[in-house]
Scaffold this motif. Sequence first.
Motif, PDB file in Angstrom:
ATOM      1  N   THR A 116     -14.666 -15.291  -6.787  1.00  9.85           N
ATOM      2  CA  THR A 116     -13.266 -15.670  -6.925  1.00  9.85           C
ATOM      3  C   THR A 116     -12.450 -14.604  -7.646  1.00  9.85           C
ATOM      4  O   THR A 116     -11.373 -14.213  -7.186  1.00  9.85           O
ATOM      5  N   THR A 117     -12.937 -14.120  -8.776  1.00 10.89           N
ATOM      6  CA  THR A 117     -12.195 -13.137  -9.573  1.00 10.89           C
ATOM      7  C   THR A 117     -11.985 -11.845  -8.807  1.00 10.89           C
ATOM      8  O   THR A 117     -10.892 -11.263  -8.812  1.00 10.89           O
ATOM      9  N   ARG A 118     -13.034 -11.398  -8.104  1.00 12.97           N
ATOM     10  CA  ARG A 118     -12.922 -10.146  -7.353  1.00 12.97           C
ATOM     11  C   ARG A 118     -11.951 -10.282  -6.191  1.00 12.97           C
ATOM     12  O   ARG A 118     -11.116  -9.403  -5.953  1.00 12.97           O
ATOM     13  N   LEU A 119     -12.036 -11.386  -5.461  1.00  9.55           N
ATOM     14  CA  LEU A 119     -11.104 -11.612  -4.357  1.00  9.55           C
ATOM     15  C   LEU A 119      -9.672 -11.704  -4.872  1.00  9.55           C
ATOM     16  O   LEU A 119      -8.745 -11.153  -4.262  1.00  9.55           O
ATOM     17  N   TYR A 120      -9.487 -12.395  -5.989  1.00 11.61           N
ATOM     18  CA  TYR A 120      -8.158 -12.533  -6.593  1.00 11.61           C
ATOM     19  C   TYR A 120      -7.576 -11.158  -6.900  1.00 11.61           C
ATOM     20  O   TYR A 120      -6.410 -10.877  -6.602  1.00 11.61           O
ATOM     21  N   SER A 121      -8.397 -10.282  -7.485  1.00 15.88           N
ATOM     22  CA  SER A 121      -7.940  -8.933  -7.835  1.00 15.88           C
ATOM     23  C   SER A 121      -7.591  -8.114  -6.601  1.00 15.88           C
ATOM     24  O   SER A 121      -6.525  -7.483  -6.535  1.00 15.88           O
ATOM     25  N   HIS A 122      -8.462  -8.134  -5.594  1.00 21.45           N
ATOM     26  CA  HIS A 122      -8.225  -7.354  -4.374  1.00 21.45           C
ATOM     27  C   HIS A 122      -6.996  -7.859  -3.623  1.00 21.45           C
ATOM     28  O   HIS A 122      -6.199  -7.067  -3.109  1.00 21.45           O
ATOM     29  N   LEU A 123      -6.841  -9.173  -3.556  1.00 22.94           N
ATOM     30  CA  LEU A 123      -5.685  -9.743  -2.870  1.00 22.94           C
ATOM     31  C   LEU A 123      -4.379  -9.364  -3.571  1.00 22.94           C
ATOM     32  O   LEU A 123      -3.385  -9.021  -2.920  1.00 22.94           O
ATOM     33  N   THR A 124      -4.387  -9.414  -4.898  1.00 23.86           N
ATOM     34  CA  THR A 124      -3.185  -9.060  -5.657  1.00 23.86           C
ATOM     35  C   THR A 124      -2.786  -7.621  -5.411  1.00 23.86           C
ATOM     36  O   THR A 124      -1.612  -7.321  -5.148  1.00 23.86           O
ATOM     37  N   ASN A 125      -3.754  -6.705  -5.474  1.00 19.32           N
ATOM     38  CA  ASN A 125      -3.458  -5.289  -5.244  1.00 19.32           C
ATOM     39  C   ASN A 125      -2.927  -5.055  -3.832  1.00 19.32           C
ATOM     40  O   ASN A 125      -1.977  -4.294  -3.630  1.00 19.32           O
ATOM     41  N   TYR A 126      -3.549  -5.706  -2.865  1.00 21.70           N
ATOM     42  CA  TYR A 126      -3.138  -5.538  -1.469  1.00 21.70           C
ATOM     43  C   TYR A 126      -1.720  -6.055  -1.247  1.00 21.70           C
ATOM     44  O   TYR A 126      -0.875  -5.373  -0.647  1.00 21.70           O
ATOM     45  N   LEU A 127      -1.434  -7.244  -1.746  1.00 21.61           N
ATOM     46  CA  LEU A 127      -0.124  -7.844  -1.528  1.00 21.61           C
ATOM     47  C   LEU A 127       0.976  -7.111  -2.299  1.00 21.61           C
ATOM     48  O   LEU A 127       2.095  -6.953  -1.805  1.00 21.61           O
ATOM     49  N   GLU A 128       0.670  -6.648  -3.499  1.00 22.54           N
ATOM     50  CA  GLU A 128       1.670  -5.901  -4.266  1.00 22.54           C
ATOM     51  C   GLU A 128       2.033  -4.601  -3.560  1.00 22.54           C
ATOM     52  O   GLU A 128       3.181  -4.172  -3.575  1.00 22.54           O
ATOM     53  N   SER A 129       1.047  -3.987  -2.934  1.00 25.87           N
ATOM     54  CA  SER A 129       1.313  -2.753  -2.201  1.00 25.87           C
ATOM     55  C   SER A 129       2.139  -3.023  -0.951  1.00 25.87           C
ATOM     56  O   SER A 129       3.109  -2.314  -0.668  1.00 25.87           O
ATOM     57  N   LYS A 130       1.775  -4.071  -0.208  1.00 26.54           N
ATOM     58  CA  LYS A 130       2.460  -4.367   1.044  1.00 26.54           C
ATOM     59  C   LYS A 130       3.849  -4.954   0.842  1.00 26.54           C
ATOM     60  O   LYS A 130       4.752  -4.724   1.658  1.00 26.54           O
ATOM     61  N   LEU A 131       4.031  -5.706  -0.251  1.00 25.87           N
ATOM     62  CA  LEU A 131       5.299  -6.402  -0.477  1.00 25.87           C
ATOM     63  C   LEU A 131       6.201  -5.690  -1.476  1.00 25.87           C
ATOM     64  O   LEU A 131       7.233  -6.237  -1.873  1.00 25.87           O
ATOM     65  N   ALA A 132       5.820  -4.482  -1.873  1.00 22.39           N
ATOM     66  CA  ALA A 132       6.634  -3.737  -2.840  1.00 22.39           C
ATOM     67  C   ALA A 132       8.000  -3.395  -2.246  1.00 22.39           C
ATOM     68  O   ALA A 132       8.114  -3.156  -1.042  1.00 22.39           O
ATOM     69  N   PRO A 133       9.055  -3.367  -3.088  1.00 19.38           N
ATOM     70  CA  PRO A 133      10.384  -2.964  -2.605  1.00 19.38           C
ATOM     71  C   PRO A 133      10.325  -1.552  -2.027  1.00 19.38           C
ATOM     72  O   PRO A 133       9.677  -0.665  -2.594  1.00 19.38           O
ATOM     73  N   THR A 134      10.998  -1.328  -0.904  1.00 15.92           N
ATOM     74  CA  THR A 134      10.936  -0.025  -0.247  1.00 15.92           C
ATOM     75  C   THR A 134      12.334   0.484   0.089  1.00 15.92           C
ATOM     76  O   THR A 134      13.290  -0.285   0.206  1.00 15.92           O
ATOM     77  N   THR A 135      12.417   1.797   0.239  1.00 22.33           N
ATOM     78  CA  THR A 135      13.639   2.441   0.695  1.00 22.33           C
ATOM     79  C   THR A 135      13.233   3.759   1.345  1.00 22.33           C
ATOM     80  O   THR A 135      12.058   4.137   1.336  1.00 22.33           O
ATOM     81  N   ALA A 136      14.199   4.450   1.910  1.00 23.25           N
ATOM     82  CA  ALA A 136      13.939   5.752   2.534  1.00 23.25           C
ATOM     83  C   ALA A 136      15.056   6.704   2.131  1.00 23.25           C
ATOM     84  O   ALA A 136      16.224   6.304   2.056  1.00 23.25           O
ATOM     85  N   VAL A 137      14.694   7.956   1.857  1.00 18.93           N
ATOM     86  CA  VAL A 137      15.695   8.956   1.485  1.00 18.93           C
ATOM     87  C   VAL A 137      15.497  10.198   2.360  1.00 18.93           C
ATOM     88  O   VAL A 137      14.395  10.463   2.859  1.00 18.93           O
ATOM     89  N   HIS A 138      16.580  10.945   2.508  1.00 20.63           N
ATOM     90  CA  HIS A 138      16.521  12.198   3.261  1.00 20.63           C
ATOM     91  C   HIS A 138      16.109  13.304   2.310  1.00 20.63           C
ATOM     92  O   HIS A 138      16.793  13.580   1.330  1.00 20.63           O
ATOM     93  N   GLY A 139      14.976  13.925   2.582  1.00 18.30           N
ATOM     94  CA  GLY A 139      14.492  14.983   1.712  1.00 18.30           C
ATOM     95  C   GLY A 139      13.086  15.397   2.077  1.00 18.30           C
ATOM     96  O   GLY A 139      12.562  15.020   3.131  1.00 18.30           O
ATOM     97  N   VAL A 140      12.476  16.176   1.188  1.00 14.15           N
ATOM     98  CA  VAL A 140      11.114  16.663   1.385  1.00 14.15           C
ATOM     99  C   VAL A 140      10.313  16.356   0.121  1.00 14.15           C
ATOM    100  O   VAL A 140      10.786  16.611  -0.987  1.00 14.15           O
ATOM    101  N   LEU A 141       9.121  15.802   0.289  1.00 15.99           N
ATOM    102  CA  LEU A 141       8.257  15.493  -0.849  1.00 15.99           C
ATOM    103  C   LEU A 141       7.044  16.414  -0.835  1.00 15.99           C
ATOM    104  O   LEU A 141       6.329  16.493   0.164  1.00 15.99           O
ATOM    105  N   VAL A 142       6.847  17.122  -1.957  1.00 16.58           N
ATOM    106  CA  VAL A 142       5.748  18.078  -2.073  1.00 16.58           C
ATOM    107  C   VAL A 142       5.002  17.827  -3.377  1.00 16.58           C
ATOM    108  O   VAL A 142       5.621  17.531  -4.414  1.00 16.58           O
ATOM    109  N   ASP A 143       3.688  17.948  -3.330  1.00 11.44           N
ATOM    110  CA  ASP A 143       2.848  17.861  -4.527  1.00 11.44           C
ATOM    111  C   ASP A 143       2.716  19.267  -5.103  1.00 11.44           C
ATOM    112  O   ASP A 143       2.037  20.124  -4.535  1.00 11.44           O
TER     113      ASP A 143
END
Length: 310
Positions: A116-143
């Motif tokens: 239960t605890t492991r599934l709870y953790s994995h589900l939370t991480n997955y949903l937070e990533s998928k449901l995070a607020p998003t936007t798009a900007v014009h530009g270039v991203l470099v590391d």
Amino acid sequence: MPKVRTKDLIEEFQLELICGKEGINRPIKTSDLSRPGIEIAGFFTYYPAERVQIIGKTELTFFETLEDEQKRERMLALCTKQTPCIIITRGHEVPSELIEASNMTDVPVLQSTMKTTRLYSHLTNYLESKLAPTTAVHGVLVDVYGVGVLITGKSGVGKSETALELVKRGHRLVADDSVEIRQEDQDSLIGSSPELIEHLLEIRGLGIINVMTLFGAGAVRNYKKISLIIDLEIWDQTKNYDRLGLDEEKVKIIDTDITKITLPVRPGRNLAVIIEVAAMNFRLKRMGVNAAQQFSERLMSAIDIGATEK
């Protein structure tokens, strides 16, 4: 369109669909999860029906102590029109009362072999990533030296050409032209490229080039946390540009403030080298070394000494 549906959880976590197949297209609108122990005990006043419901060994053990009529009532109350799904963990047997309630309401009932605890953790991480607020900007991203640098500016100012020079110098391209940004944490912005133009760079006069094909897999990465924005603009003789670096400008993207540096562009300036130094200087500031502040303090000290000697 909903970003996540119940069927996405089934595919992502290899969950077994026990019943309620008609409801697998239900949307999941929040990353918060619920373990309905208090609801199974009979308290439904604050039941978060819109959350994914996870039932583990503790809830099932208590459930077995209830009378048959109570079991049917509690499971039917758990299954609402808003409930995305109910997941039974550890491979426990699904109560017949829950299957009966699912068949009546079309709420998908899923089974997982995970704890239960492991599934709870994995589900939370997955949903937070998928449901995070998003936007798009014009530009270039470099590391650049481990710092996610978002290069912005008007069309034709030289963003892509600067990114190409940075890639040649050993840095890694994340996205060109359009940068998709999602806010995973309160102060964390993750930038990535749209799938259609991933690893591609547009150079005027040359066309589209594939950076990974030309420079290898080490020249690209799929995503990067954005730490610094460098805005390129054509040199304006009438504008006063920061010469010391004491004032730090901030730009808000979604709900996060990001440091912004404005770089004037004119012939003879090596923008790639300047951006490299800006990234290194940004890292030094994070480590507590601020050259501009140190210079200011030395200058003030020299002025005080001069005034004292007079």
